[in-house]
Design a protein around this motif. Structure first.
Motif, short mmCIF file in Angstrom:
data_model
loop_
_atom_site.label_atom_id
_atom_site.label_comp_id
_atom_site.label_asym_id
_atom_site.label_seq_id
_atom_site.Cartn_x
_atom_site.Cartn_y
_atom_site.Cartn_z
N THR A 51 5.10 -15.53 12.94
CA THR A 51 5.57 -14.18 12.37
C THR A 51 4.86 -13.21 12.72
O THR A 51 3.83 -13.29 13.09
CB THR A 51 5.89 -14.43 10.68
OG1 THR A 51 4.31 -14.88 10.36
CG2 THR A 51 6.88 -15.52 10.33
N LYS A 55 0.94 -15.23 9.56
CA LYS A 55 0.94 -16.14 8.39
C LYS A 55 1.62 -17.22 8.11
O LYS A 55 1.52 -18.21 7.67
CB LYS A 55 1.25 -15.14 7.20
CG LYS A 55 0.02 -14.37 7.03
CD LYS A 55 0.41 -13.64 5.38
CE LYS A 55 -0.53 -12.41 4.91
NZ LYS A 55 -0.54 -11.68 3.98
N SER A 56 2.84 -17.28 9.32
CA SER A 56 3.59 -18.46 9.20
C SER A 56 4.22 -18.82 10.50
O SER A 56 4.24 -17.72 11.46
CB SER A 56 5.05 -18.00 8.31
OG SER A 56 4.77 -17.84 7.31
N VAL A 58 7.21 -20.34 12.45
CA VAL A 58 8.57 -20.75 12.39
C VAL A 58 9.17 -21.67 13.25
O VAL A 58 9.21 -21.34 14.50
CB VAL A 58 9.66 -19.26 12.40
CG1 VAL A 58 10.73 -19.82 12.21
CG2 VAL A 58 9.02 -18.12 11.52
N PHE A 69 9.06 -23.10 7.80
CA PHE A 69 8.04 -22.07 7.96
C PHE A 69 6.64 -23.15 7.46
O PHE A 69 6.43 -23.66 6.44
CB PHE A 69 8.09 -21.07 6.86
CG PHE A 69 8.90 -19.86 7.33
CD1 PHE A 69 8.54 -18.74 7.65
CD2 PHE A 69 10.22 -20.12 7.32
CE1 PHE A 69 9.23 -17.70 8.00
CE2 PHE A 69 11.10 -19.09 7.86
CZ PHE A 69 10.73 -17.82 8.05
N VAL A 70 5.60 -22.85 8.43
CA VAL A 70 4.41 -23.68 8.48
C VAL A 70 3.10 -22.78 8.41
O VAL A 70 3.10 -21.85 9.29
CB VAL A 70 4.36 -24.72 9.23
CG1 VAL A 70 3.16 -25.68 9.44
CG2 VAL A 70 5.63 -25.61 9.57
N ASP A 71 1.89 -23.01 7.69
CA ASP A 71 0.88 -22.38 7.98
C ASP A 71 0.21 -22.64 9.29
O ASP A 71 0.07 -23.68 9.28
CB ASP A 71 -0.18 -22.86 6.82
CG ASP A 71 -1.24 -21.81 6.58
OD1 ASP A 71 -1.86 -21.64 7.87
OD2 ASP A 71 -1.72 -21.53 5.60
N GLN A 78 5.44 -24.29 4.20
CA GLN A 78 5.51 -23.34 3.07
C GLN A 78 6.85 -23.25 2.60
O GLN A 78 6.92 -22.99 1.46
CB GLN A 78 5.19 -21.87 3.82
CG GLN A 78 3.72 -21.82 4.39
CD GLN A 78 3.47 -20.89 5.48
OE1 GLN A 78 4.20 -20.44 5.86
NE2 GLN A 78 2.01 -20.01 5.13
N ARG A 79 7.81 -23.30 3.41
CA ARG A 79 9.31 -23.24 2.95
C ARG A 79 10.34 -23.58 4.01
O ARG A 79 9.95 -23.59 5.02
CB ARG A 79 9.55 -21.81 2.28
CG ARG A 79 9.58 -20.73 3.17
CD ARG A 79 9.85 -19.31 2.67
NE ARG A 79 9.76 -18.21 3.66
CZ ARG A 79 10.30 -17.22 3.63
NH1 ARG A 79 11.63 -17.04 3.01
NH2 ARG A 79 10.13 -16.17 4.61
N LYS A 117 9.69 -10.83 5.03
CA LYS A 117 9.82 -12.07 4.32
C LYS A 117 11.22 -12.88 4.50
O LYS A 117 11.20 -13.85 4.61
CB LYS A 117 9.43 -11.85 2.85
CG LYS A 117 9.43 -12.91 2.04
CD LYS A 117 9.22 -12.62 0.48
CE LYS A 117 9.10 -13.97 -0.48
NZ LYS A 117 8.89 -13.84 -1.80
#
Length: 313
Positions: A51, A55-56, A58, A69-71, A78-79, A117
């Motif tokens: 992103t 921070k993410s 994808v 979505f992953v750190d 993450q989601r 977001k």
């Protein structure tokens, strides 16, 4: 007083390998070069992208119609965003306003607005048979996509989301990579034995100017980090070629057994991390020694490979 964070720096971020046919991701520790964990995704994760806020990470799950979505530093999920139709390939535009996906099986390219977001679908553009990989010019004016089953290259205007032109390519075009000056496009011909070069300067349709011999099954690209060279994986030839973008010549070659596919490059530019599609391995290639120096077991049909500590794109 000494800075405790300086004395104990955080661990290097992991290397992610998408196991397309296992519907999961291998997380590789770059210190031990062992798989530290696997986490599940939707069906057929193929490609991934960071992103704009970094921070993410994808992960696009094509058959799962979802994004995970992953750190990128901890590999914590993450989601999951559902309702994203057939996301095979994906990109954020350089101006960070658009998120674009190629629906490989359904023959369209989707434009999503990105507010930092959430994603909002704005336009679905019919493209023809099997849009494969995407490239966006540095000014976020045009998105280019290969059509792998009709042997074409198409261009879509970013402002209007309308098709500008389409031209024929060599057999089974896959990944594509644009030169820093936005004048040249390099396309891997998976059904051929090299990289086709197109002139995309000006407003006229792209013009094929050359084919660079690299090896059978030329497929995926990654920048070498110096702004002058790119790597292409030759999946059938089991090699990786280094191409000089200015001279349009292959200047080096490295053995990469097992069907090399997607790659990333270490931050210092020395190592190539590549998924061996048919061998269920992540290979680490030392470009100084010109050989594979590590081989890590991963899952079935490893495709996308990525790490936060990578060479400049």
């Amino acid at each position: 007083m000494a800075n405790p964070q300086a004395a104990n720096p955080p661990p290097a971020p992991p290397v992610f390998v998408l196991n397309s046919l296992d519907a999961n991701v291998s997380v590789i520790d770059p210190a031990s070069w062992a798989e530290s964990q696997r986490f599940a995704t939707g069906k057929e994760p193929h490609h991934l992208y960071l992103t704009p806020d970094e921070k993410s990470l994808v992960i696009a799950n094509a058959l799962g119609d979802s994004l995970t979505f992953v750190d990128p530093r901890t590999a914590q999920v993450q989601r999951v965003v559902t309702g994203i139709v057939d996301p095979y390939h994906l990109r954020f535009s350089p101006d960070m306003k658009w998120f674009i996906t190629a629906a490989n099986r359904l023959n369209h390219i989707d434009f999503y607005r990105w507010d930092g977001k959430e994603l909002t679908l704005v336009q679905r553009v019919p493209t023809g048979k099997t849009p494969s990989h995407l490239w966006i010019d540095s000014k976020s004016r045009t998105v280019y996509s290969t059509m792998q089953d009709s042997d074409e290259l198409v261009a879509i205007d970013m402002a209007t989301q309308k098709l500008k032109w389409r031209v024929k390519t060599g057999p089974m075009p896959a990944d594509l990579y644009g030169s820093p000056d936005d004048k040249t496009l390099f396309i891997g011909l998976t059904g051929g034995k090299g990289v086709e070069v197109f002139d995309i300067s000006g407003d006229q349709p792209a013009r094929s100017v050359q084919i660079i011999p690299t090896g059978a099954g030329a497929h995926a690209f990654r920048g070498a980090g110096d702004g002058k060279h790119i790597y292409v994986s030759n999946r059938v030839a089991n090699t990786i070629s280094k191409i000089d973008m200015a001279s349009r010549q292959a200047v080096e070659s490295y053995a990469a057994p097992g069907g090399p596919d997607c790659m990333d490059v270490s931050a210092d530019g020395r190592y190539i991390y590549v998924g061996a599609r048919w061998a269920r391995k992540l290979l680490v290639i030392d470009t100084h020694e010109k050989k594979v120096v590590r081989s890590v077991n991963v899952g079935k049909s490893p495709h996308g490979v990525w790490t936060l500590h990578h060479a400049a794109r």
